[in-house]
Scaffold this motif. Structure first.
Motif, PDB file in Angstrom:
ATOM      1  N   ASP A 196      -5.743  -6.006 -13.319  1.00 35.03           N
ATOM      2  CA  ASP A 196      -4.297  -6.204 -13.306  1.00 35.03           C
ATOM      3  C   ASP A 196      -3.947  -7.360 -12.385  1.00 35.03           C
ATOM      4  O   ASP A 196      -4.721  -7.763 -11.519  1.00 35.03           O
ATOM      5  CB  ASP A 196      -3.588  -4.930 -12.814  1.00 35.03           C
ATOM      6  N   TYR A 202      -9.475  -1.702 -25.498  1.00 37.13           N
ATOM      7  CA  TYR A 202     -10.165  -1.479 -24.223  1.00 37.13           C
ATOM      8  C   TYR A 202     -11.627  -1.137 -24.515  1.00 37.13           C
ATOM      9  O   TYR A 202     -11.942  -0.502 -25.517  1.00 37.13           O
ATOM     10  CB  TYR A 202      -9.504  -0.345 -23.440  1.00 37.13           C
ATOM     11  N   LYS A 232      -5.693   0.993 -24.986  1.00 38.35           N
ATOM     12  CA  LYS A 232      -5.017   1.095 -23.694  1.00 38.35           C
ATOM     13  C   LYS A 232      -3.540   0.797 -23.880  1.00 38.35           C
ATOM     14  O   LYS A 232      -3.169  -0.170 -24.553  1.00 38.35           O
ATOM     15  CB  LYS A 232      -5.617   0.114 -22.681  1.00 38.35           C
ATOM     16  N   TYR A 268       0.070   0.477 -21.441  1.00 41.90           N
ATOM     17  CA  TYR A 268       0.534   0.393 -20.061  1.00 41.90           C
ATOM     18  C   TYR A 268       1.937  -0.191 -20.053  1.00 41.90           C
ATOM     19  O   TYR A 268       2.399  -0.796 -21.024  1.00 41.90           O
ATOM     20  CB  TYR A 268      -0.410  -0.464 -19.213  1.00 41.90           C
ATOM     21  N   TYR A 316       5.161   3.049 -12.949  1.00 38.56           N
ATOM     22  CA  TYR A 316       4.175   2.296 -13.724  1.00 38.56           C
ATOM     23  C   TYR A 316       3.149   3.287 -14.267  1.00 38.56           C
ATOM     24  O   TYR A 316       2.742   4.221 -13.579  1.00 38.56           O
ATOM     25  CB  TYR A 316       3.488   1.256 -12.839  1.00 38.56           C
ATOM     26  N   TYR A 317       2.723   3.071 -15.531  1.00 35.61           N
ATOM     27  CA  TYR A 317       1.772   3.995 -16.129  1.00 35.61           C
ATOM     28  C   TYR A 317       0.664   3.221 -16.845  1.00 35.61           C
ATOM     29  O   TYR A 317       0.841   2.074 -17.260  1.00 35.61           O
ATOM     30  CB  TYR A 317       2.475   4.933 -17.114  1.00 35.61           C
ATOM     31  N   GLU A 318      -0.481   3.882 -16.993  1.00 40.99           N
ATOM     32  CA  GLU A 318      -1.604   3.382 -17.775  1.00 40.99           C
ATOM     33  C   GLU A 318      -2.224   4.563 -18.511  1.00 40.99           C
ATOM     34  O   GLU A 318      -2.452   5.625 -17.928  1.00 40.99           O
ATOM     35  CB  GLU A 318      -2.656   2.719 -16.880  1.00 40.99           C
ATOM     36  N   ASN A 335      -2.058   0.869  -7.096  1.00 45.28           N
ATOM     37  CA  ASN A 335      -2.657  -0.093  -8.032  1.00 45.28           C
ATOM     38  C   ASN A 335      -4.168  -0.170  -7.834  1.00 45.28           C
ATOM     39  O   ASN A 335      -4.937  -0.222  -8.801  1.00 45.28           O
ATOM     40  CB  ASN A 335      -2.038  -1.471  -7.830  1.00 45.28           C
ATOM     41  N   SER A 363      -5.738   2.985  -9.260  1.00 45.58           N
ATOM     42  CA  SER A 363      -5.805   2.933 -10.722  1.00 45.58           C
ATOM     43  C   SER A 363      -6.945   2.039 -11.184  1.00 45.58           C
ATOM     44  O   SER A 363      -7.704   2.389 -12.103  1.00 45.58           O
ATOM     45  CB  SER A 363      -4.475   2.415 -11.278  1.00 45.58           C
ATOM     46  N   GLU A 364      -7.067   0.894 -10.551  1.00 48.77           N
ATOM     47  CA  GLU A 364      -8.122  -0.048 -10.926  1.00 48.77           C
ATOM     48  C   GLU A 364      -9.507   0.570 -10.733  1.00 48.77           C
ATOM     49  O   GLU A 364     -10.398   0.445 -11.586  1.00 48.77           O
ATOM     50  CB  GLU A 364      -7.978  -1.318 -10.083  1.00 48.77           C
TER      51      GLU A 364
END
Length: 543
Positions: free
Chosen positions: A133, A470, A480, A482, A499-501, A526, A529-530
């Protein structure tokens, strides 16, 4: 008529060809990548008296001019060859035409050639290069440019230190006065010596000198002889002093009282009538006050206490000592606490000035996402077919049957879900696996739409959705989604942006889903999430 039109067109085209001979157009490449530079070169050959004007452009057609290079001049005998280059770029892929531009030679317009160019996408090999991201904006490391912040922090720290120092010194001064001035005569003698050290009358401050001088005498009389000397006029003070000397059987002479009265009246003239005594008179008045105080102190009869009074005084002394020790301990605690507060405040202010408020808040006050990120992570397998994933906390099994529509549940053979947090928390993580009663190809896009609709049913509003393919490190492909959405905070009742993924895979005849959502702009979330999504690994389920 047709011939006239034909010849007119022939004349125009001939003139155009002739005009193009005066200007040559070329480009370094006709195929380039997004954001790369095309160099458009325009040449013209003129005599030494000609005037050539190249346009100053921000855009040439659909291409942006990122650099207008200086004109190069090459002399060839009695002529000049002028070369002008434009640096062009485009950030969208496709085929573009660089249109003709006008060059003025001696106020006459000449056209350049049109050139077709192609802008291609940058090919990225996602098998070798992992996608991440966009990172948050990071401040530039410019210590010299932020010198004022360090200076401001230093000044604030010095101000706090000076305030604490003044507070401690004031307490210490009061403590010294209480311990040193054990008797009224000691206090009066010490204050007279300090008054002389100030050299007030030598500096012309005669009124201030006499005011302090008489205050010392009045304060002594009030404490030692116990009459209201500070609030009395000069005549009232002398009358009260004479009465007290008779009552207390003091062996004080009339001359001593008269000298004291004379100095007090002199002080009244200085303070209210702006009288200015001579230097020798000031010295004499000071000596008279000192002598009067010493004489009064020596004339006070000494009382011999009875045995009961001695025992009582000793008990009072021991009690006083205990109170003083308690007071000293309290003062030491206050001083230590003041030093700790100063160091903490100084450190906090320095970090706020140099690192920013967010740094202080996250590291001193605490940040839940930061604590998750820096905690001990766990790698486990969840569901069937299993999803192997690394998470900041162990996920807890939950039942999602109530949140899914009945018609959807009728198709599901087996469902397992594991979560951390909840949809109303600042950070939420869910891993779910599904097996369906009817075997067949699973449509990931429809499944993703259903998952997003479920989020909307849970309160997500104004949802922005972006989708892309993805692929895991093992080569398993999926989908994916997001983006962001708005929700109403259950705590503050205010709207906040989330924020969503969502990752979805159709693997081993089942459906695997990983969902992460957190507050938008949370840099620690963030990073979580990564790390979580980068650890996803799909395993074969039980057969």
């Amino acid at each position: 008529m047709k011939k006239q039109i034909f010849f007119l067109l022939l004349l125009i085209s001939t003139s155009a060809v002739f005009a193009q001979k005066r200007v040559e157009t070329s480009i370094d490449t006709t195929k380039n990548k997004i954001g790369a530079e095309f160099k458009l070169t325009v040449k013209t050959s003129v005599d030494t008296l000609s005037k050539v004007v190249f346009p100053n452009l921000k855009n040439i057609g659909a291409l942006e001019v990122i650099q207008s290079y200086p004109i190069d001049t090459v002399k060839n005998n009695d002529r000049y060859e002028l070369i002008k280059k434009y640096g062009l770029t485009q950030f969208d892929s496709g085929r573009y035409v660089i249109p003709a531009i006008k060059i003025l030679i001696n106020n006459k317009a000449y056209q350049t050639d049109s050139i077709a160019v192609e802008v291609a996408n940058v090919q990225v090999d996602t098998l070798k290069q992992k996608m991440y991201d966009i990172k948050d904006i990071q401040p530039a490391n410019d210590s010299l440019g932020n010198w004022w912040k360090y200076l401001l922090g230093l000044l604030v720290i010095l101000a706090i230190g000076a305030g604490i120092y003044w507070f401690i010194k004031k307490k210490q001064k009061k403590k010294i006065e209480e311990e040193v001035y054990k008797t009224p005569i000691e206090k009066a003698t010490s204050l007279l010596n300090n008054l002389e050290k100030k050299e007030l009358w030598q500096k012309g401050e005669i009124k201030e000198y006499y005011s302090e001088l008489t205050d010392i005498a009045r304060n002594y009389i009030e404490e030692a002889i116990e009459i209201p000397a500070m609030e009395s006029t000069t005549s009232e003070l002398i009358t009260g002093l004479r009465a007290a000397s008779v009552k207390k059987k003091m062996t004080v002479s009339a001359e001593t009282i008269e000298n004291l009265e004379r100095v007090l009246k002199q002080a009244d003239l200085v303070k209210f009538a702006k009288s200015k005594p001579l230097e020798y008179e000031i010295t004499e008045d000071r000596n008279k006050i000192q002598k009067a105080i010493l004489t009064l102190d020596s004339s006070i009869p000494v009382e011999v206490p009875a045995e009961e009074d001695v025992l009582l005084n000793e008990a009072q002394r021991q009690k006083q000592i205990a109170l003083q020790l308690k007071k000293k301990r309290k003062q030491r605690i206050i001083s230590a606490a003041a030093i700790v507060v100063f160091l903490l405040a100084a450190t906090t202010i320095f970090l706020m000035v140099t690192k920013g408020f967010d740094y202080v808040k996250d590291n001193l006050i605490g940040h839940p996402s930061k604590e998750l990120l820096e905690g001990e992570w766990v790698r486990s397998e969840y569901g069937n077919p299993a999803v192997k994933i690394e998470t900041p906390k162990v996920l807890v099994r939950t039942d999602l049957a109530k949140s899914l529509p009945k018609e959807g549940m009728a198709l599901i053979k087996e469902m397992q879900s594991f979560v951390y947090g909840s949809l109303i928390d600042n950070f939420y993580l869910m891993v779910s696996t599904f097996k369906y009663k009817q075997e067949g190809q699973i449509d990931l896009k429809k499944s993703m739409d259903g998952s997003l609709q479920a989020m909307e049913s849970q309160g997500a509003q104004n949802m922005i959705v972006k989708q892309e393919d993805y692929e895991t490190q093992e080569g398993v492909t999926g989908l994916k989604a997001y983006g962001t959405f708005t929700r109403v905070s259950p705590i503050t009742n205010d709207k906040e942006r989330m924020y969503y993924e969502v990752l979805m895979f159709s693997h081993e005849g089942g459906l695997q889903q990983i969902l992460i959502l957190h507050q938008e702009g949370d840099k620690y979330a963030n990073e979580i999430s990564e790390r979580v999504l980068g650890s996803v690994e799909l395993k074969q389920g039980d057969k």
